[in-house]
Design a protein around this motif. Structure first.
Motif, PDB file in Angstrom:
ATOM      1  N   ARG A  53       0.834  -1.206   0.000  1.00 20.40           N
ATOM      2  CA  ARG A  53       0.000   0.000   0.000  1.00 20.40           C
ATOM      3  C   ARG A  53       0.872   1.261   0.000  1.00 20.40           C
ATOM      4  NH1 ARG A  53      -5.421   1.501   1.841  1.00 20.40           N
ATOM      5  NH2 ARG A  53      -5.849  -0.739   2.015  1.00 20.40           N
ATOM      6  N   LEU A  54       1.917   1.252   0.824  1.00 22.11           N
ATOM      7  CA  LEU A  54       2.807   2.403   0.908  1.00 22.11           C
ATOM      8  C   LEU A  54       3.502   2.689  -0.412  1.00 22.11           C
ATOM      9  CD1 LEU A  54       4.507   1.684   4.360  1.00 22.11           C
ATOM     10  CD2 LEU A  54       3.046   3.650   3.847  1.00 22.11           C
ATOM     11  N   GLU A  55       3.850   1.637  -1.137  1.00 19.90           N
ATOM     12  CA  GLU A  55       4.606   1.792  -2.379  1.00 19.90           C
ATOM     13  C   GLU A  55       3.717   1.853  -3.607  1.00 19.90           C
ATOM     14  OE1 GLU A  55       7.410  -1.565  -1.789  1.00 19.90           O
ATOM     15  OE2 GLU A  55       8.947   0.023  -1.793  1.00 19.90           O
ATOM     16  N   GLY A  56       2.405   1.730  -3.413  1.00 18.81           N
ATOM     17  CA  GLY A  56       1.478   1.735  -4.538  1.00 18.81           C
ATOM     18  C   GLY A  56       1.208   3.135  -5.066  1.00 18.81           C
ATOM     19  N   GLU A  85       0.965   7.971  -1.327  1.00 17.87           N
ATOM     20  CA  GLU A  85       1.444   9.227  -0.748  1.00 17.87           C
ATOM     21  C   GLU A  85       0.693   9.589   0.536  1.00 17.87           C
ATOM     22  OE1 GLU A  85       2.155  13.925  -1.932  1.00 17.87           O
ATOM     23  OE2 GLU A  85       1.515  12.473  -3.459  1.00 17.87           O
ATOM     24  N   ALA A  86      -0.626   9.469   0.504  1.00 19.77           N
ATOM     25  CA  ALA A  86      -1.412   9.799   1.699  1.00 19.77           C
ATOM     26  C   ALA A  86      -1.067   8.853   2.838  1.00 19.77           C
ATOM     27  CB  ALA A  86      -2.902   9.730   1.383  1.00 19.77           C
ATOM     28  N   GLU A  87      -0.877   7.590   2.532  1.00 24.55           N
ATOM     29  CA  GLU A  87      -0.549   6.622   3.583  1.00 24.55           C
ATOM     30  C   GLU A  87       0.839   6.875   4.145  1.00 24.55           C
ATOM     31  OE1 GLU A  87      -1.336   4.083   6.368  1.00 24.55           O
ATOM     32  OE2 GLU A  87      -2.811   4.571   4.816  1.00 24.55           O
ATOM     33  N   LEU A  98       2.016   7.187   8.004  1.00 23.31           N
ATOM     34  CA  LEU A  98       3.209   6.495   8.505  1.00 23.31           C
ATOM     35  C   LEU A  98       4.126   7.471   9.231  1.00 23.31           C
ATOM     36  CD1 LEU A  98       5.132   3.872   8.265  1.00 23.31           C
ATOM     37  CD2 LEU A  98       6.150   5.109   6.353  1.00 23.31           C
ATOM     38  N   LEU A  99       4.342   8.608   8.620  1.00 21.90           N
ATOM     39  CA  LEU A  99       5.214   9.609   9.213  1.00 21.90           C
ATOM     40  C   LEU A  99       4.683  10.070  10.567  1.00 21.90           C
ATOM     41  CD1 LEU A  99       7.729  11.380   8.606  1.00 21.90           C
ATOM     42  CD2 LEU A  99       6.151  13.084   7.700  1.00 21.90           C
ATOM     43  N   SER A 100       3.388  10.318  10.652  1.00 23.69           N
ATOM     44  CA  SER A 100       2.796  10.745  11.923  1.00 23.69           C
ATOM     45  C   SER A 100       2.962   9.677  13.001  1.00 23.69           C
ATOM     46  CB  SER A 100       1.306  11.055  11.735  1.00 23.69           C
ATOM     47  OG  SER A 100       1.126  12.183  10.901  1.00 23.69           O
ATOM     48  N   ALA A 101       2.842   8.425  12.592  1.00 23.85           N
ATOM     49  CA  ALA A 101       2.932   7.331  13.563  1.00 23.85           C
ATOM     50  C   ALA A 101       4.351   7.130  14.082  1.00 23.85           C
ATOM     51  CB  ALA A 101       2.424   6.039  12.933  1.00 23.85           C
ATOM     52  N   LEU A 102       5.349   7.399  13.248  1.00 31.64           N
ATOM     53  CA  LEU A 102       6.723   7.044  13.606  1.00 31.64           C
ATOM     54  C   LEU A 102       7.560   8.218  14.085  1.00 31.64           C
ATOM     55  CD1 LEU A 102       7.619   4.428  10.849  1.00 31.64           C
ATOM     56  CD2 LEU A 102       6.771   4.045  13.166  1.00 31.64           C
ATOM     57  N   THR A 103       7.041   9.439  14.008  1.00 35.06           N
ATOM     58  CA  THR A 103       7.784  10.571  14.550  1.00 35.06           C
ATOM     59  C   THR A 103       7.392  10.788  16.005  1.00 35.06           C
ATOM     60  OG1 THR A 103       6.128  12.031  13.526  1.00 35.06           O
ATOM     61  CG2 THR A 103       8.231  11.752  12.392  1.00 35.06           C
ATOM     62  N   THR A 104       8.325  11.331  16.766  1.00 35.43           N
ATOM     63  CA  THR A 104       8.154  11.502  18.204  1.00 35.43           C
ATOM     64  C   THR A 104       7.888  12.967  18.518  1.00 35.43           C
ATOM     65  OG1 THR A 104       9.650   9.653  18.634  1.00 35.43           O
ATOM     66  CG2 THR A 104       9.262  11.179  20.455  1.00 35.43           C
ATOM     67  N   ASN A 105       6.890  13.233  19.361  1.00 35.43           N
ATOM     68  CA  ASN A 105       6.514  14.607  19.686  1.00 35.43           C
ATOM     69  C   ASN A 105       6.573  14.841  21.195  1.00 35.43           C
ATOM     70  OD1 ASN A 105       5.673  15.648  16.967  1.00 35.43           O
ATOM     71  ND2 ASN A 105       4.325  13.876  17.112  1.00 35.43           N
ATOM     72  N   VAL A 106       7.751  14.592  21.757  1.00 35.96           N
ATOM     73  CA  VAL A 106       7.967  14.851  23.175  1.00 35.96           C
ATOM     74  C   VAL A 106       8.438  16.293  23.326  1.00 35.96           C
ATOM     75  CG1 VAL A 106       9.283  14.232  25.237  1.00 35.96           C
ATOM     76  CG2 VAL A 106       8.548  12.452  23.634  1.00 35.96           C
ATOM     77  N   THR A 107       7.652  17.115  23.981  1.00 36.28           N
ATOM     78  CA  THR A 107       7.990  18.528  24.104  1.00 36.28           C
ATOM     79  C   THR A 107       7.288  19.103  25.319  1.00 36.28           C
ATOM     80  OG1 THR A 107       7.976  20.644  22.926  1.00 36.28           O
ATOM     81  CG2 THR A 107       6.064  19.211  22.603  1.00 36.28           C
ATOM     82  N   ARG A 108       7.670  20.303  25.696  1.00 39.80           N
ATOM     83  CA  ARG A 108       6.987  21.004  26.785  1.00 39.80           C
ATOM     84  C   ARG A 108       7.308  22.486  26.673  1.00 39.80           C
ATOM     85  NH1 ARG A 108      11.224  18.277  29.312  1.00 39.80           N
ATOM     86  NH2 ARG A 108      12.769  19.616  30.324  1.00 39.80           N
ATOM     87  N   ASP A 121       6.550  21.929  10.994  1.00 42.33           N
ATOM     88  CA  ASP A 121       6.788  20.536  11.365  1.00 42.33           C
ATOM     89  C   ASP A 121       6.453  19.668  10.159  1.00 42.33           C
ATOM     90  OD1 ASP A 121       7.173  19.016  14.269  1.00 42.33           O
ATOM     91  OD2 ASP A 121       6.194  17.764  12.774  1.00 42.33           O
ATOM     92  N   ILE A 122       7.070  18.523  10.098  1.00 43.39           N
ATOM     93  CA  ILE A 122       6.827  17.611   8.984  1.00 43.39           C
ATOM     94  C   ILE A 122       5.480  16.910   9.095  1.00 43.39           C
ATOM     95  CG2 ILE A 122       7.932  15.612  10.078  1.00 43.39           C
ATOM     96  CD1 ILE A 122       9.136  14.940   7.322  1.00 43.39           C
ATOM     97  N   ASP A 123       4.936  16.850  10.302  1.00 39.86           N
ATOM     98  CA  ASP A 123       3.704  16.099  10.563  1.00 39.86           C
ATOM     99  C   ASP A 123       2.495  17.041  10.506  1.00 39.86           C
ATOM    100  OD1 ASP A 123       1.581  14.644  11.558  1.00 39.86           O
ATOM    101  OD2 ASP A 123       2.727  13.720  13.176  1.00 39.86           O
ATOM    102  N   PRO A 124       1.651  16.933   9.482  1.00 41.28           N
ATOM    103  CA  PRO A 124       0.506  17.846   9.377  1.00 41.28           C
ATOM    104  C   PRO A 124      -0.482  17.707  10.519  1.00 41.28           C
ATOM    105  CG  PRO A 124       0.328  16.066   7.759  1.00 41.28           C
ATOM    106  CD  PRO A 124       1.701  15.969   8.353  1.00 41.28           C
TER     107      PRO A 124
END
Length: 283
Positions: free
Chosen positions: A68-71, A75-77, A81-91, A158-161
């Motif tokens: 699906r990712l390579e199909g 692009e939308a998927e 993926l990017l949202s799931a694998l990026t870390t948003n630890v901040t304060r 940020d890269i994550d919309p």
């Protein structure tokens, strides 16, 4: 290194079929898209973070998810993926010495420049959920309460919309805003309909947008301060070096680059100007 076909021990016998070749497809797509490199040891993390997505899509094998990712409609998927694998630890006001340095930088010339019509630009590059750019905005307002009527603005990207959308709202919990210094919180943190929210004057200073630091940067002009903290640690050395060079090119002559406590910008184009603070080597 793990065998190319071996199942990670932490994922064997679990809900979804997952092989190292699946992991490496995902890791390659993430690297190509964002510059973020995942070692083989991160395979269990990928499994745990993407399991919910496979369940939502009705898939039982990571190999089908990779297709699906390579199909043609991947692009939308890949964004998911990017949202799931990026870390948003901040304060808010994380690494307080940076914000003290920013206030010193503002007092040493930027406030005066803005007051007489000068252009002042700050950038939070990797803004996550907005804690950093709003902290920057409160520093600006502490030194220049009428900043909104002047030519002073903060770009937050940020890269994550998904996190950009949340950051733009400026809504947090009481625990979230606890690190905000009391003198600033009393003025710039408000409660509206039971929600804790950034004051409109704070939000007005910040413009949010989606930006991949690994791709082209459309902004024009230099920045007086760039905050990019705890982002480069996810990149390999060549990607880090390219990033430091690009930041150096975007700094105004007296601009400063603020990076994370575990990062070092060891490059000829920047020189140290404090603890994890840098300026252009030719300035």
């Amino acid at each position: 290194m793990m065998d190319a076909q071996a199942l990670p021990a932490e994922t064997a016998g679990r809900e979804f079929a997952f092989e190292m070749r699946d992991f490496r497809v995902i890791a390659r797509l993430l690297y190509d898209t964002s510059g973020i490199r995942l070692s083989d040891a991160k395979a269990p993390l990928v499994y745990s973070r993407l399991g919910k997505r496979l369940r939502t899509l009705g898939l039982s094998r990571f190999s089908d998810y990779c297709k699906r990712l390579e199909g043609p409609d991947g692009e939308a998927e890949r964004g998911v993926l990017l949202s799931a694998l990026t870390t948003n630890v901040t304060r808010f006001f994380r690494e307080p010495h940076h914000f003290e340095a920013l206030r010193t930088q503002l007092r040493s010339g930027l406030v005066q420049a803005a007051a007489v019509g000068g252009r002042v630009r700050l950038w939070s590059a990797g803004c996550s959920l907005g804690h950093e750019p709003y902290s920057m905005a409160m520093c600006v307002l502490a030194e220049l309460p009428d900043a909104a009527r002047l030519d002073i603005r903060i770009l937050a990207t940020d890269i994550d919309p998904m996190v950009v959308q949340r950051a733009r709202q400026g809504i947090y919990t009481r625990d979230d805003v606890a690190p905000v210094p009391s003198d600033l919180a009393g003025r710039w943190v408000v409660e509206e309909a039971g929600q804790v929210r950034m004051h409109p004057a704070v939000r007005e200073l910040v413009s949010f947008g989606e930006l991949n630091l690994h791709a082209d940067w459309p902004m024009k002009g230099g920045f007086d301060a760039i905050f990019c903290r705890n982002v480069a640690i996810y990149f390999d050395e060549p990607t880090q070096q390219r990033l430091w060079g690009r930041f150096a090119q975007r700094l105004a002559p007296e601009g400063r680059l603020y990076i994370g406590h575990s990062e070092r910008a060891e490059t000829p184009v920047l020189r140290s100007d404090g603890l994890t603070i840098y300026r252009r080597a030719d300035a």
